[in-house]
Design a protein around this motif. Structure first.
Motif, PDB file in Angstrom:
ATOM      1  N   ALA B  88       0.837  -1.204   0.000  1.00 31.43           N
ATOM      2  CA  ALA B  88       0.000   0.000   0.000  1.00 31.43           C
ATOM      3  C   ALA B  88       0.871   1.253   0.000  1.00 31.43           C
ATOM      4  CB  ALA B  88      -0.917  -0.011   1.228  1.00 31.43           C
ATOM      5  N   TRP B  89       1.934   1.207   0.778  1.00 30.35           N
ATOM      6  CA  TRP B  89       2.885   2.322   0.846  1.00 30.35           C
ATOM      7  C   TRP B  89       3.486   2.581  -0.536  1.00 30.35           C
ATOM      8  CZ3 TRP B  89       4.573   5.657   4.586  1.00 30.35           C
ATOM      9  CH2 TRP B  89       5.736   6.378   4.284  1.00 30.35           C
ATOM     10  N   THR B  90       3.964   1.505  -1.158  1.00 28.76           N
ATOM     11  CA  THR B  90       4.584   1.635  -2.471  1.00 28.76           C
ATOM     12  C   THR B  90       3.599   2.191  -3.490  1.00 28.76           C
ATOM     13  OG1 THR B  90       5.669  -0.403  -1.862  1.00 28.76           O
ATOM     14  CG2 THR B  90       6.054   0.379  -4.081  1.00 28.76           C
ATOM     15  N   LEU B  91       2.364   1.691  -3.438  1.00 28.91           N
ATOM     16  CA  LEU B  91       1.372   2.107  -4.425  1.00 28.91           C
ATOM     17  C   LEU B  91       0.987   3.571  -4.250  1.00 28.91           C
ATOM     18  CD1 LEU B  91      -1.080  -0.914  -4.711  1.00 28.91           C
ATOM     19  CD2 LEU B  91       0.435  -0.020  -6.463  1.00 28.91           C
ATOM     20  N   SER B  92       1.005   4.064  -3.014  1.00 26.97           N
ATOM     21  CA  SER B  92       0.510   5.425  -2.822  1.00 26.97           C
ATOM     22  C   SER B  92       1.640   6.451  -2.730  1.00 26.97           C
ATOM     23  CB  SER B  92      -0.374   5.493  -1.573  1.00 26.97           C
ATOM     24  OG  SER B  92       0.316   4.946  -0.478  1.00 26.97           O
ATOM     25  N   ARG B  93       2.902   6.001  -2.509  1.00 20.93           N
ATOM     26  CA  ARG B  93       3.978   6.971  -2.337  1.00 20.93           C
ATOM     27  C   ARG B  93       4.967   7.008  -3.509  1.00 20.93           C
ATOM     28  NH1 ARG B  93       1.185   8.869   0.861  1.00 20.93           N
ATOM     29  NH2 ARG B  93       1.482   9.142   3.096  1.00 20.93           N
ATOM     30  N   ASP B  94       5.161   5.841  -4.118  1.00 26.39           N
ATOM     31  CA  ASP B  94       6.185   5.772  -5.165  1.00 26.39           C
ATOM     32  C   ASP B  94       5.568   5.855  -6.543  1.00 26.39           C
ATOM     33  OD1 ASP B  94       8.348   5.677  -3.584  1.00 26.39           O
ATOM     34  OD2 ASP B  94       8.563   3.498  -3.593  1.00 26.39           O
ATOM     35  N   GLY B  98       5.078   0.187 -14.344  1.00 26.97           N
ATOM     36  CA  GLY B  98       4.337  -1.015 -13.994  1.00 26.97           C
ATOM     37  C   GLY B  98       3.503  -0.845 -12.742  1.00 26.97           C
ATOM     38  N   LYS B  99       3.356   0.399 -12.295  1.00 28.13           N
ATOM     39  CA  LYS B  99       2.552   0.627 -11.094  1.00 28.13           C
ATOM     40  C   LYS B  99       1.081   0.274 -11.330  1.00 28.13           C
ATOM     41  CE  LYS B  99       1.152   4.355  -8.106  1.00 28.13           C
ATOM     42  NZ  LYS B  99       1.433   5.694  -7.606  1.00 28.13           N
ATOM     43  N   LYS B 100       0.596   0.634 -12.520  1.00 25.70           N
ATOM     44  CA  LYS B 100      -0.795   0.310 -12.847  1.00 25.70           C
ATOM     45  C   LYS B 100      -1.020  -1.193 -12.839  1.00 25.70           C
ATOM     46  CE  LYS B 100      -3.130   3.959 -15.332  1.00 25.70           C
ATOM     47  NZ  LYS B 100      -3.355   4.580 -16.619  1.00 25.70           N
ATOM     48  N   ALA B 104      -3.489  -3.390 -10.495  1.00 27.28           N
ATOM     49  CA  ALA B 104      -4.488  -4.338 -10.986  1.00 27.28           C
ATOM     50  C   ALA B 104      -4.238  -5.721 -10.400  1.00 27.28           C
ATOM     51  CB  ALA B 104      -4.466  -4.390 -12.511  1.00 27.28           C
ATOM     52  N   LEU B 105      -2.946  -6.098 -10.301  1.00 31.43           N
ATOM     53  CA  LEU B 105      -2.609  -7.426  -9.787  1.00 31.43           C
ATOM     54  C   LEU B 105      -3.050  -7.578  -8.327  1.00 31.43           C
ATOM     55  CD1 LEU B 105       0.906  -8.407 -11.153  1.00 31.43           C
ATOM     56  CD2 LEU B 105      -1.273  -9.564 -11.493  1.00 31.43           C
ATOM     57  N   ALA B 106      -2.959  -6.473  -7.582  1.00 27.83           N
ATOM     58  CA  ALA B 106      -3.349  -6.542  -6.175  1.00 27.83           C
ATOM     59  C   ALA B 106      -4.827  -6.883  -6.023  1.00 27.83           C
ATOM     60  CB  ALA B 106      -3.048  -5.215  -5.477  1.00 27.83           C
ATOM     61  N   ASP B 107      -5.632  -6.560  -7.050  1.00 30.70           N
ATOM     62  CA  ASP B 107      -7.053  -6.878  -6.998  1.00 30.70           C
ATOM     63  C   ASP B 107      -7.384  -8.243  -7.584  1.00 30.70           C
ATOM     64  OD1 ASP B 107      -8.047  -4.766  -5.655  1.00 30.70           O
ATOM     65  OD2 ASP B 107      -8.359  -3.523  -7.422  1.00 30.70           O
ATOM     66  N   LEU B 108      -6.370  -8.876  -8.157  1.00 33.98           N
ATOM     67  CA  LEU B 108      -6.599 -10.146  -8.852  1.00 33.98           C
ATOM     68  C   LEU B 108      -7.356 -11.163  -8.000  1.00 33.98           C
ATOM     69  CD1 LEU B 108      -5.854 -11.508 -11.593  1.00 33.98           C
ATOM     70  CD2 LEU B 108      -3.946 -12.532 -10.396  1.00 33.98           C
ATOM     71  N   PRO B 109      -6.969 -11.362  -6.732  1.00 32.74           N
ATOM     72  CA  PRO B 109      -7.665 -12.379  -5.936  1.00 32.74           C
ATOM     73  C   PRO B 109      -9.166 -12.139  -5.812  1.00 32.74           C
ATOM     74  CG  PRO B 109      -5.630 -11.797  -4.884  1.00 32.74           C
ATOM     75  CD  PRO B 109      -5.817 -10.824  -5.991  1.00 32.74           C
ATOM     76  N   PHE B 110      -9.621 -10.890  -5.945  1.00 34.45           N
ATOM     77  CA  PHE B 110     -11.060 -10.638  -5.933  1.00 34.45           C
ATOM     78  C   PHE B 110     -11.737 -11.315  -7.114  1.00 34.45           C
ATOM     79  CE2 PHE B 110     -10.585  -6.435  -3.510  1.00 34.45           C
ATOM     80  CZ  PHE B 110     -11.015  -7.023  -2.345  1.00 34.45           C
ATOM     81  N   ALA B 111     -10.989 -11.377  -8.227  1.00 37.22           N
ATOM     82  CA  ALA B 111     -11.598 -11.852  -9.461  1.00 37.22           C
ATOM     83  C   ALA B 111     -11.545 -13.362  -9.591  1.00 37.22           C
ATOM     84  CB  ALA B 111     -10.912 -11.210 -10.663  1.00 37.22           C
ATOM     85  N   VAL B 112     -10.595 -13.980  -8.907  1.00 34.87           N
ATOM     86  CA  VAL B 112     -10.381 -15.407  -9.131  1.00 34.87           C
ATOM     87  C   VAL B 112     -11.244 -16.225  -8.188  1.00 34.87           C
ATOM     88  CG1 VAL B 112      -8.646 -17.196  -9.262  1.00 34.87           C
ATOM     89  CG2 VAL B 112      -8.021 -14.855  -9.703  1.00 34.87           C
TER      90      VAL B 112
END
Lengths: 259, 282
Positions: B88-94, B98-100, B104-112
């Motif tokens: 979460a830190w990396t996604l919101s600060r850095d 390939g951030k996008k 998207a990958l972080a949400d992958l488990p919702f879809a599977v």
């Protein structure tokens, strides 16, 4: 060593009250390939019916999710917080427990279930039960996508519409609904994606009859027979469907929030 | 004039009727769909009398199932909380290439579907799987044992902490952290004294959701564990098999217990959500 299963998890349904002669659940033993081929049309039927079920689930959820969001955002009433909390219940309750709850309520063990049974209505171990389980599990999805949009909506437009003489229904249809459409659509797609992959609750309420075998149940049955290739094939298909749906949803919701 | 006010009054009355109808329908829907099954399971589980409690929970198989669920949940919580905060830190600060994709990958488990996750792990570690030679060389039993069960549960619960913390971090901005840095705080100090207190409700929200998900996971765990009695049987898989084996009253009671735990967790989730939104608007 560990690869043999000492029990066949979902195979016990044949001695359940649901078993009606010709329905054979999971197939072990020598004649299994023959039997599997024999019940293939049934299974395909099952999956088509399941897709249809998930579609209906999406539509019903779209309707009631929007209704719930509208009621929770626009009306102040005693018990509003409780209703909002209850609507999140499906996020917290294990889906398998959802299945057990439905089986307990509508199955033959409860007074309600046995009354329904004697009236000739069968909910559990049949499609209506699966439908109920899916509706239960996916209830928050449309609600939680629509609610923030509804909160952000400009009340001025609605007031203008009323002042110009439009009644409540016209205002809803012409002013509120167009703004909500992307969120409703996105929520419905999420609902569909979730419903297609649902396992825990469906494993309980389907009673594991070939007629009510959904794709995830089939994957499980195949893996317990060590038929991993076939299981993987269905899993890839399932994965593709839900992944595409989730991507579409994100795009839809992003565009909605940009406008 | 009289007719106009009459029309307004009529309109108001109509709106009140509409309001009552919509409200009634919404409450009715939630009550029938969500509350009725909860009442149903409580009734059916407790019908044999309270003695069923001691009878069920003194059963070694039930105890083992709950113990295993507890172990898996704790392992999952530790891993997803630590890594969730980092991601979460990396996604919101850095900002990085390939951030996008990572988002998207972080949400992958919702879809599977969880069942799909189970199949993936079996294909990796199972017979003729990619990691099979490595696994057999180390001698660790992965499939049909605790490691694979923890692995799939972690996979499935990855998004919750991330999605709980990211919006809070984004809302927060970097001002306070930069102030701490200027005042001479080390990065660790600034994290524990500035960032953590700010994200605590978002984190609590994610942790509570993770807990309820890890407790209740069945599809993936079932496929990778084989649910061997007294070895790899969790509380949820116990319910599934107990129903098959006609141990109905035990199954119902364990299901009721899980439901009760989730209701408690739900209360925690709601509290965290409300505290979080209140702090954000302040």
């Amino acid at each position: 060593m560990g690869f043999e299963r000492n029990r066949s998890p979902l195979s016990g349904a044949d001695d359940r009250p649901a078993g009606s002669g010709g329905d054979h659940p999971v197939l072990f033993g020598r004649s299994r390939s023959v039997r599997i081929r024999a019940d293939k049309p049934d299974r395909r039927l099952g999956r088509q019916a399941h897709a249809c079920n998930c579609g209906c689930d999406g539509v019903i959820n779209a309707l009631f999710g929007t209704l719930l969001a509208f009621v929770l955002v626009r009306y102040k009433f005693p018990g509003r917080g409780l209703l909002s909390t209850l609507a999140d219940l499906p996020l917290a309750i294990p889906t398998l427990v959802t299945g057990v709850m439905l089986a307990a309520l509508y199955g033959p063990v409860s007074p309600l279930g046995s009354t329904l049974e004697s009236a000739g209505i069968r909910l559990i171990f049949a499609w209506p039960g699966i439908m109920l389980a899916l509706l239960f599990i996916t209830l928050p999805f449309v609600l939680r996508t629509v609610q923030p949009v509804l909160l952000e909506l400009d009340a001025g437009e609605e007031e203008a519409s009323y002042l110009l003489g439009a009644n409540g229904w016209t205002t809803f249809r012409r002013v509120i609904l167009p703004a909500l459409t992307p969120a409703i659509g996105g929520g419905a797609m999420l609902t569909f994606a979730r419903a297609v992959g649902e396992f825990g609750s469906v494993a309980i309420v389907s009673g594991n009859l070939p007629k009510t075998t959904t794709a995830p149940l089939l994957i499980f049955q195949l893996t317990s027979q060590l038929r991993y290739e076939e299981a993987a094939a269905i899993a890839v298909f399932l994965f593709t469907v839900s992944f595409v749906l989730v991507l579409l949803t994100q795009r839809l919701l992003n565009r909605a929030s940009e406008v | 004039m009289a007719t106009t006010s009459g029309a307004i009054l009529a309109g108001q009355r109509r709106r009140k009727r509409v309001r009552a109808a919509l409200l009634g329908l919404a409450v009715f829907y939630v009550a029938v769909l969500l509350l009725a099954p909860l009442v149903g399971i409580a009734y059916v589980a407790l019908r044999p009398g309270l003695g069923i409690f001691s009878e069920t929970f003194s059963d070694a198989r039930v105890q083992h199932a709950f113990l295993l669920t507890g172990i898996i949940t704790i392992c999952t919580l530790v891993v997803t909380t630590l890594f969730g905060v980092v991601v979460a830190w990396t996604l919101s600060r850095d900002d990085f290439r390939g951030k996008k994709l990572m988002n998207a990958l972080a949400d992958l488990p919702f879809a599977v579907s969880p069942v799909t996750v189970g199949v993936m792990v079996v294909l990796l570690f199972g017979p003729a799987g990619w990691f099979e030679s490595w696994v057999s060389a180390t001698g660790i039993q992965v499939l049909f044992a605790l490691p694979s069960m923890v692995l799939v549960t972690i996979f499935i619960s990855i998004p919750f902490v991330i999605r709980g913390v990211v919006p809070v971090l984004q809302e927060l901005g970097q001002d306070e952290e930069e102030a701490a840095h200027t005042l001479g705080a080390s990065p660790l100090q600034s994290f524990f004294k500035v960032t953590l207190p700010n994200i605590k409700w978002g984190l609590a929200y994610g942790v509570a959701l993770t807990t309820s998900r890890a407790l209740g996971e069945v599809g993936a765990v079932l496929i990778v564990s084989g649910a061997i009695q007294n070895q790899t049987e969790t509380a949820t898989t116990f319910v599934l098999f107990a129903l098959e084996e006609r141990l109905d009253s035990q199954a119902y009671l364990v299901a009721l217990t899980l439901a009760a735990v989730s209701v408690v967790l739900l209360t925690g989730i709601e509290i965290a959500k409300h505290r979080g939104t209140r702090e954000q608007t302040r």
